[in-house]
Design an enzyme around this catalytic site. Structure first.
Site, short mmCIF file in Angstrom:
data_model
loop_
_atom_site.label_atom_id
_atom_site.label_comp_id
_atom_site.label_asym_id
_atom_site.label_seq_id
_atom_site.Cartn_x
_atom_site.Cartn_y
_atom_site.Cartn_z
N ARG A 15 -71.70 6.35 -54.50
CA ARG A 15 -70.32 6.36 -55.02
C ARG A 15 -69.60 5.04 -54.77
NH1 ARG A 15 -68.52 11.33 -51.49
NH2 ARG A 15 -69.71 10.01 -50.08
N GLY A 73 -77.46 2.50 -50.27
CA GLY A 73 -76.60 1.45 -49.72
C GLY A 73 -76.49 1.49 -48.21
N TYR A 88 -84.41 21.75 -40.73
CA TYR A 88 -83.76 23.06 -40.86
C TYR A 88 -83.75 23.58 -42.30
CZ TYR A 88 -79.40 20.30 -41.66
OH TYR A 88 -78.45 19.42 -42.12
N ARG A 147 -70.76 12.26 -38.31
CA ARG A 147 -70.44 13.61 -38.80
C ARG A 147 -71.17 14.73 -38.07
NH1 ARG A 147 -70.59 9.93 -42.97
NH2 ARG A 147 -68.70 9.90 -44.25
C1 HXC Z 1 -64.19 21.31 -42.11
C2 HXC Z 1 -64.23 19.67 -43.74
C3 HXC Z 1 -64.69 18.72 -42.79
C4 HXC Z 1 -64.89 19.14 -41.44
C5 HXC Z 1 -64.50 17.74 -44.72
N1 HXC Z 1 -64.12 19.01 -44.91
N2 HXC Z 1 -64.85 17.52 -43.44
N3 HXC Z 1 -63.99 20.95 -43.40
N4 HXC Z 1 -64.62 20.46 -41.16
N5 HXC Z 1 -65.33 18.33 -40.48
C6 HXC Z 1 -63.65 19.62 -46.16
C7 HXC Z 1 -62.37 19.00 -46.66
O1 HXC Z 1 -61.23 19.50 -45.96
C8 HXC Z 1 -62.40 19.42 -48.13
O2 HXC Z 1 -62.04 20.76 -48.31
C9 HXC Z 1 -63.87 19.34 -48.45
O3 HXC Z 1 -64.58 19.40 -47.22
C10 HXC Z 1 -64.25 18.06 -49.17
O4 HXC Z 1 -63.82 16.97 -48.38
P1 HXC Z 1 -63.46 15.56 -49.00
O5 HXC Z 1 -63.14 14.64 -47.88
O6 HXC Z 1 -62.46 15.73 -50.08
O7 HXC Z 1 -64.85 15.21 -49.74
P2 HXC Z 1 -65.50 13.82 -50.09
O8 HXC Z 1 -64.48 12.71 -50.03
O9 HXC Z 1 -66.27 14.03 -51.34
O10 HXC Z 1 -66.50 13.56 -48.86
C11 HXC Z 1 -67.68 14.28 -48.74
C12 HXC Z 1 -68.04 14.57 -47.31
C13 HXC Z 1 -68.06 13.27 -46.47
C14 HXC Z 1 -69.40 15.24 -47.33
C15 HXC Z 1 -67.01 15.53 -46.73
O11 HXC Z 1 -68.43 13.57 -45.15
C16 HXC Z 1 -69.02 12.23 -47.04
O12 HXC Z 1 -68.64 11.43 -47.88
N6 HXC Z 1 -70.30 12.23 -46.58
C17 HXC Z 1 -71.35 11.33 -47.11
C18 HXC Z 1 -72.27 10.83 -46.06
C19 HXC Z 1 -72.83 11.87 -45.13
O13 HXC Z 1 -72.33 12.99 -45.00
N7 HXC Z 1 -73.91 11.46 -44.40
C20 HXC Z 1 -74.54 12.30 -43.42
C21 HXC Z 1 -75.83 12.85 -43.91
S1 HXC Z 1 -76.68 13.39 -42.51
P3 HXC Z 1 -60.52 21.25 -48.65
O14 HXC Z 1 -60.66 22.69 -49.00
O15 HXC Z 1 -59.73 21.02 -47.40
O16 HXC Z 1 -60.04 20.39 -49.79
C22 HXC Z 1 -77.68 14.64 -42.87
C23 HXC Z 1 -78.73 14.83 -41.78
C24 HXC Z 1 -78.91 16.17 -41.23
O17 HXC Z 1 -77.61 15.27 -43.88
C25 HXC Z 1 -79.90 16.26 -40.06
C26 HXC Z 1 -79.62 15.40 -38.86
C27 HXC Z 1 -80.54 15.59 -37.69
P1 NAP Z 2 -75.95 8.13 -44.75
O1 NAP Z 2 -76.12 6.70 -44.39
O2 NAP Z 2 -74.58 8.72 -44.66
O3 NAP Z 2 -76.54 8.34 -46.20
C1 NAP Z 2 -76.02 9.21 -47.15
C2 NAP Z 2 -75.85 8.45 -48.45
O4 NAP Z 2 -75.53 9.37 -49.48
C3 NAP Z 2 -74.75 7.40 -48.40
O5 NAP Z 2 -75.28 6.15 -48.79
C4 NAP Z 2 -73.72 7.90 -49.43
O6 NAP Z 2 -73.15 6.80 -50.13
C5 NAP Z 2 -74.58 8.74 -50.34
N1 NAP Z 2 -73.83 9.78 -51.03
C6 NAP Z 2 -73.02 10.73 -50.47
N2 NAP Z 2 -72.45 11.47 -51.43
C7 NAP Z 2 -72.93 11.00 -52.62
C8 NAP Z 2 -72.71 11.35 -53.97
N3 NAP Z 2 -71.89 12.35 -54.30
N4 NAP Z 2 -73.36 10.64 -54.93
C9 NAP Z 2 -74.19 9.62 -54.61
N5 NAP Z 2 -74.44 9.25 -53.34
C10 NAP Z 2 -73.80 9.93 -52.36
O7 NAP Z 2 -76.87 9.05 -43.83
P2 NAP Z 2 -78.44 9.04 -43.53
O8 NAP Z 2 -78.59 9.55 -42.16
O9 NAP Z 2 -79.04 7.74 -43.89
O10 NAP Z 2 -78.97 10.17 -44.52
C11 NAP Z 2 -79.91 9.88 -45.54
C12 NAP Z 2 -80.70 11.13 -45.85
O11 NAP Z 2 -81.47 11.50 -44.71
C13 NAP Z 2 -79.88 12.35 -46.21
O12 NAP Z 2 -80.52 13.09 -47.23
C14 NAP Z 2 -79.87 13.15 -44.93
O13 NAP Z 2 -79.67 14.52 -45.16
C15 NAP Z 2 -81.28 12.86 -44.45
N6 NAP Z 2 -81.50 13.11 -43.04
C16 NAP Z 2 -81.01 12.25 -42.12
C17 NAP Z 2 -81.27 12.47 -40.78
C18 NAP Z 2 -80.79 11.54 -39.71
O14 NAP Z 2 -81.00 11.81 -38.55
N7 NAP Z 2 -80.16 10.42 -40.05
C19 NAP Z 2 -82.02 13.59 -40.39
C20 NAP Z 2 -82.50 14.46 -41.37
C21 NAP Z 2 -82.25 14.19 -42.69
P3 NAP Z 2 -71.65 6.85 -50.76
O15 NAP Z 2 -70.76 7.37 -49.69
O16 NAP Z 2 -71.41 5.43 -51.16
O17 NAP Z 2 -71.73 7.76 -51.95
#
Ligand code: HXC
Ligand code: NAP
Length: 294
Positions: free
Chosen positions: A46, A23, A154, A206
């Site tokens: 989600r 999405g 990484y 993030r």
């Molecule tokens: C410390 C944190 C925190 C932070 C959350 N937590 N953010 N702790 N520092 N900044 C803790 C919370 O306090 C909680 O623990 C636990 O993590 C779960 O948090 P929730 O908010 O309840 O979880 P949830 O609603 O399921 O959300 C999941 C999430 C959120 C991962 C925390 O960020 C999310 O929905 N992310 C989805 C999209 C995403 O992350 N996209 C980026 C991918 S980028 P406690 O103990 O307090 O309850 C990527 C690329 C990497 O992977 C490479 C880039 C170059």
């Molecule tokens: P993003 O837009 O935040 O994508 C993450 C997606 O994961 C969201 O659509 C989110 O949708 C979904 N998601 C999170 N928790 C989930 C769950 N429990 N079940 C199902 N879906 C879930 O970030 P992005 O940058 O495009 O990242 C996409 C992929 O690329 C990831 O694997 C990330 O690690 C990788 N990556 C990204 C970068 C970068 O620079 N952007 C670099 C290296 C790797 P909902 O919140 O609706 O669930």
């Protein structure tokens, strides 16, 4: 730089591909290109409202068909529901893009157990649950399916401040390679893409929040001095999901403008000026001459 579509028209016609996290961000961009190439696409995550809006937008834009099914990848019943609905609508499943992720930057000692679990559960457990469910279906139905994981650089080097993500991506990488060895006999291929920075709202909110964003420029450590374009990653993903990559399995392809190479001990020396190099050369040559006299 060329981010226009590289595969020929209809390269994925008749294929059905599930994109987790389709999405938003990279999942959405890859989904768009898969549709342009003629694939049917199921996107799941989600937030139902987000995937429905994306499905409508992509269908209007590409003329393809998108199914949006709510699914938390940590929940096996919801994964099976995505598969059932996909098969009902499109007849079969040919590809799985494990793209969903959770991540945030933090000193590891600040993390609660739950925070660590949350990331590992989404990234590692979600990936192996979905891969196992789809793999069983492919083996039972003799379908030569393809899995593609979106990994990170990484996953192999490790990285501070994103330790749960590194642990989970590393585990998913080894699962991909292990299953490529085991399931090759069924015609199932598994690969990964390891991207460097590709701007998305999900990642930037993030991983580069203020004041970090003002303190560091992610392009400064990249030999090509720029971030990636979504179209560049979509091209690679479509190729790896297509039959054109039919002899590639168990591979992780890095697409990062050379960022990972900066781990090389002297690779950051581009800041040294020509004048400084002149001085350095003289100093080294002087030392060479001195050592010959010893
Ligand atoms: C410390 C944190 C925190 C932070 C959350 N937590 N953010 N702790 N520092 N900044 C803790 C919370 O306090 C909680 O623990 C636990 O993590 C779960 O948090 P929730 O908010 O309840 O979880 P949830 O609603 O399921 O959300 C999941 C999430 C959120 C991962 C925390 O960020 C999310 O929905 N992310 C989805 C999209 C995403 O992350 N996209 C980026 C991918 S980028 P406690 O103990 O307090 O309850 C990527 C690329 C990497 O992977 C490479 C880039 C170059
Ligand atoms: P993003 O837009 O935040 O994508 C993450 C997606 O994961 C969201 O659509 C989110 O949708 C979904 N998601 C999170 N928790 C989930 C769950 N429990 N079940 C199902 N879906 C879930 O970030 P992005 O940058 O495009 O990242 C996409 C992929 O690329 C990831 O694997 C990330 O690690 C990788 N990556 C990204 C970068 C970068 O620079 N952007 C670099 C290296 C790797 P909902 O919140 O609706 O669930």
């Amino acid at each position: 730089m060329n981010a226009t579509g590289m595969l020929r028209d209809d390269a994925l016609k008749g294929k059905t591909i599930i994109v987790t996290g389709g999405g938003t961000g990279l999942g959405k961009s890859v989904s768009r290109y898969l549709l342009q190439l003629g694939a049917n696409v199921t996107i799941c995550s989600r937030r139902q409202a987000v995937i429905e809006a994306t499905a409508n937008e992509l269908m209007e834009e590409t003329g393809g068909v998108v199914l949006a099914v709510q699914c938390d990848v940590r929940n096996t019943a919801e994964i099976e529901n995505v598969m059932t609905q996909t098969i009902e609508k499109f007849g079969k499943i040919d590809g799985l893009l494990n793209n969903s992720a959770g991540n945030f930057i933090s000193p590891t000692e600040r993390l609660s157990y739950k925070a660590f679990d949350t990331i590992v559960d989404i990234v590692l457990r979600g990936t192996y649950y979905f891969t196992l469910a789809v793999g069983k279906y492919w083996i039972e139905n003799k379908i030569p399916g393809t899995v593609l994981n979106i990994s990170t650089t990484y996953a192999t080097t490790g990285s501070g401040y994103v330790v749960p993500s590194a642990v989970a991506k590393g585990g998913a990488l080894i699962m991909m390679k292990s299953l490529a060895a085991e399931w090759g006999k069924y015609g199932i291929r598994l690969n990964a893409i390891a991207p460097g920075p590709f701007p998305t709202k999900g990642a930037w909110d993030r991983l580069f929040p203020e004041p970090l964003a003002s303190m560091m420029d992610p392009t400064s450590r990249i030999p090509l001095h720029r971030v990636g374009e979504h179209g560049e990653l979509a091209n690679l993903a479509a190729f790896l999901l297509s039959d054109f990559s039919g002899y590639i399995t168990g591979e992780s392809i890095t697409i990062d403008g050379g960022e990972v190479l900066m781990a090389g001990e002297f690779s950051h020396l581009e800041k040294v000026t020509t004048e400084q190099w002149d001085m350095i050369e003289q100093t080294i040559k002087q030392a060479n001459r001195a050592s010959k006299k010893e």
